[in-house]
Scaffold this motif. Structure first.
Motif, mmCIF file in Angstrom:
data_model
loop_
_atom_site.group_PDB
_atom_site.id
_atom_site.type_symbol
_atom_site.label_atom_id
_atom_site.label_comp_id
_atom_site.label_asym_id
_atom_site.label_seq_id
_atom_site.Cartn_x
_atom_site.Cartn_y
_atom_site.Cartn_z
ATOM 1 N N LYS A 1 -9.273 7.229 1.113
ATOM 2 C CA LYS A 1 -9.995 6.045 0.630
ATOM 3 C C LYS A 1 -11.482 6.258 0.848
ATOM 4 O O LYS A 1 -11.880 6.835 1.872
ATOM 5 C CB LYS A 1 -9.561 4.801 1.424
ATOM 6 C CG LYS A 1 -8.127 4.324 1.190
ATOM 7 C CD LYS A 1 -7.991 3.641 -0.154
ATOM 8 C CE LYS A 1 -6.675 2.940 -0.314
ATOM 9 N NZ LYS A 1 -6.630 1.628 0.303
ATOM 10 N N PHE B 1 0.950 4.201 -2.794
ATOM 11 C CA PHE B 1 0.743 5.625 -2.510
ATOM 12 C C PHE B 1 1.909 6.455 -3.075
ATOM 13 O O PHE B 1 1.713 7.548 -3.587
ATOM 14 C CB PHE B 1 0.611 5.867 -0.996
ATOM 15 C CG PHE B 1 -0.772 5.573 -0.455
ATOM 16 C CD1 PHE B 1 -1.618 4.659 -1.071
ATOM 17 C CD2 PHE B 1 -1.233 6.215 0.686
ATOM 18 C CE1 PHE B 1 -2.889 4.385 -0.573
ATOM 19 C CE2 PHE B 1 -2.504 5.964 1.202
ATOM 20 C CZ PHE B 1 -3.326 5.039 0.570
ATOM 21 N N HIS C 1 -1.248 -3.653 -7.396
ATOM 22 C CA HIS C 1 0.066 -4.236 -7.086
ATOM 23 C C HIS C 1 0.048 -5.733 -7.325
ATOM 24 O O HIS C 1 -0.912 -6.431 -6.978
ATOM 25 C CB HIS C 1 0.576 -3.920 -5.686
ATOM 26 C CG HIS C 1 -0.453 -3.507 -4.690
ATOM 27 N ND1 HIS C 1 -1.417 -4.348 -4.215
ATOM 28 C CD2 HIS C 1 -0.642 -2.324 -4.081
ATOM 29 C CE1 HIS C 1 -2.158 -3.706 -3.351
ATOM 30 N NE2 HIS C 1 -1.729 -2.464 -3.250
ATOM 31 N N THR D 1 0.836 -1.205 0.000
ATOM 32 C CA THR D 1 0.000 0.000 0.000
ATOM 33 C C THR D 1 0.871 1.256 0.000
ATOM 34 O O THR D 1 0.597 2.214 -0.720
ATOM 35 C CB THR D 1 -0.951 -0.005 1.210
ATOM 36 O OG1 THR D 1 -1.770 -1.165 1.123
ATOM 37 C CG2 THR D 1 -1.850 1.219 1.219
ATOM 38 N N ALA E 1 -11.696 2.301 -2.308
ATOM 39 C CA ALA E 1 -11.154 2.893 -3.546
ATOM 40 C C ALA E 1 -10.371 4.161 -3.198
ATOM 41 O O ALA E 1 -10.834 4.969 -2.391
ATOM 42 C CB ALA E 1 -12.291 3.229 -4.500
ATOM 43 N N ILE F 1 -4.930 2.282 -8.363
ATOM 44 C CA ILE F 1 -3.691 1.652 -7.893
ATOM 45 C C ILE F 1 -3.811 0.141 -8.053
ATOM 46 O O ILE F 1 -4.889 -0.426 -7.801
ATOM 47 C CB ILE F 1 -3.442 1.972 -6.383
ATOM 48 C CG1 ILE F 1 -3.232 3.475 -6.166
ATOM 49 C CG2 ILE F 1 -2.250 1.180 -5.850
ATOM 50 C CD1 ILE F 1 -3.169 3.879 -4.689
HETATM 51 C C1 LIG Z 1 -10.914 -4.203 -5.139
HETATM 52 C C2 LIG Z 1 -10.269 -5.095 -6.213
HETATM 53 C C3 LIG Z 1 -10.599 -4.466 -7.552
HETATM 54 C C4 LIG Z 1 -8.757 -5.122 -6.000
HETATM 55 O O1 LIG Z 1 -8.169 -5.856 -7.038
HETATM 56 P P1 LIG Z 1 -7.008 -6.891 -6.752
HETATM 57 O O2 LIG Z 1 -6.605 -7.488 -8.043
HETATM 58 O O3 LIG Z 1 -7.400 -7.776 -5.614
HETATM 59 O O4 LIG Z 1 -5.835 -5.993 -6.186
HETATM 60 P P2 LIG Z 1 -4.987 -4.842 -6.898
HETATM 61 O O5 LIG Z 1 -3.616 -4.935 -6.392
HETATM 62 O O6 LIG Z 1 -5.188 -4.798 -8.381
HETATM 63 O O7 LIG Z 1 -5.669 -3.523 -6.328
HETATM 64 C C5 LIG Z 1 -5.587 -3.199 -4.987
HETATM 65 C C6 LIG Z 1 -5.836 -1.721 -4.888
HETATM 66 O O8 LIG Z 1 -7.092 -1.420 -5.493
HETATM 67 C C7 LIG Z 1 -7.601 -0.244 -4.869
HETATM 68 N N1 LIG Z 1 -8.985 -0.527 -4.540
HETATM 69 C C8 LIG Z 1 -9.465 -1.251 -3.514
HETATM 70 N N2 LIG Z 1 -10.793 -1.289 -3.562
HETATM 71 C C9 LIG Z 1 -11.167 -0.571 -4.641
HETATM 72 C C10 LIG Z 1 -12.426 -0.242 -5.200
HETATM 73 N N3 LIG Z 1 -13.568 -0.626 -4.649
HETATM 74 N N4 LIG Z 1 -12.455 0.526 -6.316
HETATM 75 C C11 LIG Z 1 -11.313 0.970 -6.869
HETATM 76 N N5 LIG Z 1 -10.080 0.675 -6.379
HETATM 77 C C12 LIG Z 1 -10.024 -0.088 -5.279
HETATM 78 C C13 LIG Z 1 -6.767 0.033 -3.618
HETATM 79 O O9 LIG Z 1 -5.931 1.151 -3.878
HETATM 80 C C14 LIG Z 1 -5.956 -1.249 -3.472
HETATM 81 O O10 LIG Z 1 -4.670 -1.087 -2.973
HETATM 82 P P3 LIG Z 1 -4.384 -0.515 -1.505
HETATM 83 O O11 LIG Z 1 -5.502 -0.977 -0.612
HETATM 84 O O12 LIG Z 1 -3.059 -1.051 -1.150
HETATM 85 O O13 LIG Z 1 -4.402 0.990 -1.669
HETATM 86 C C15 LIG Z 1 -10.826 -6.523 -6.146
HETATM 87 O O14 LIG Z 1 -10.447 -7.072 -4.925
HETATM 88 C C16 LIG Z 1 -12.313 -6.591 -6.347
HETATM 89 O O15 LIG Z 1 -12.815 -6.608 -7.477
HETATM 90 N N6 LIG Z 1 -13.043 -6.643 -5.268
HETATM 91 C C17 LIG Z 1 -14.475 -6.653 -5.348
HETATM 92 C C18 LIG Z 1 -15.016 -7.954 -4.928
HETATM 93 C C19 LIG Z 1 -14.509 -8.308 -3.604
HETATM 94 O O16 LIG Z 1 -13.868 -9.296 -3.448
HETATM 95 N N7 LIG Z 1 -14.841 -7.492 -2.608
HETATM 96 C C20 LIG Z 1 -14.402 -7.788 -1.310
HETATM 97 C C21 LIG Z 1 -14.820 -6.680 -0.395
HETATM 98 S S1 LIG Z 1 -16.562 -6.711 -0.173
#
Ligand SMILES: CC(C)(COP(=O)(O)OP(=O)(O)OC[C@H]1O[C@@H](n2cnc3c(N)ncnc32)[C@H](O)[C@@H]1OP(=O)(O)O)[C@@H](O)C(=O)NCCC(=O)NCCS
Length: 116
Positions: free
Chosen positions: A73, A45, A102, A41, A78, A100
């Motif tokens: 956030k 950032f 990773h 994270t 997000a 973002i």
């Molecule tokens: C949120 C999501 C897009 C992240 O994708 P990922 O491939 O797991 O991880 P990535 O490394 O690509 O992205 C992570 C980053 O996405 C960003 N992020 C998290 N939630 C987000 C959202 N709702 N919308 C946009 N960006 C988001 C954050 O910056 C996060 O990094 P950080 O927390 O270190 O700042 C993915 O987990 C998702 O589609 N989640 C929705 C379904 C789910 O499982 N929800 C669980 C919570 S109810």
């Protein structure tokens, strides 16, 4: 206008191990630090602020420092980005968006700006 940046997460991790909280103070404020639960994270950032400085066309430096950009956030985790008022005015920024990701040891951020 857009800006992009990539950061090797281990670089930030080493800084955090060596300098602790002071490593984060260099580029984050108090509220931003509360959002940091992992080096991934923090690296995201860092990348986000570099990307934000590229989106206005300056890079990080005299015209736009790390502390002139704030990340927060929303309720869905997000990330959001905000430039300080003088920068918003100077570069006629109407709206700014941040994304973002990773994986594989890297953090990547993209910032998109809508100008007035
Ligand atoms: C949120 C999501 C897009 C992240 O994708 P990922 O491939 O797991 O991880 P990535 O490394 O690509 O992205 C992570 C980053 O996405 C960003 N992020 C998290 N939630 C987000 C959202 N709702 N919308 C946009 N960006 C988001 C954050 O910056 C996060 O990094 P950080 O927390 O270190 O700042 C993915 O987990 C998702 O589609 N989640 C929705 C379904 C789910 O499982 N929800 C669980 C919570 S109810």
């Amino acid at each position: 206008m857009i800006g992009i940046d990539i950061v090797v997460i281990s670089r930030i991790e080493k800084l955090m191990e060596k300098f602790g909280d002071k490593a984060l103070d260099r580029f984050l404020d108090k509220d931003e630090k509360k959002l940091i639960k992992s080096p991934s994270t923090a690296a995201g950032f860092w990348a986000a602020k570099e990307a934000a400085s590229k989106a206005i066309g300056t890079g990080i430096g005299a015209n736009c420092g790390f502390h002139d950009i704030t990340i927060s956030k929303d309720n869905n985790n997000a990330p959001k980005i905000k430039y300080k008022k003088s920068i918003r005015k100077k570069y006629k920024i109407k709206n700014s968006s941040l994304s973002i990701t990773h994986d594989g040891g890297f953090a990547i951020a993209v910032v998109a700006l809508e100008k007035k």
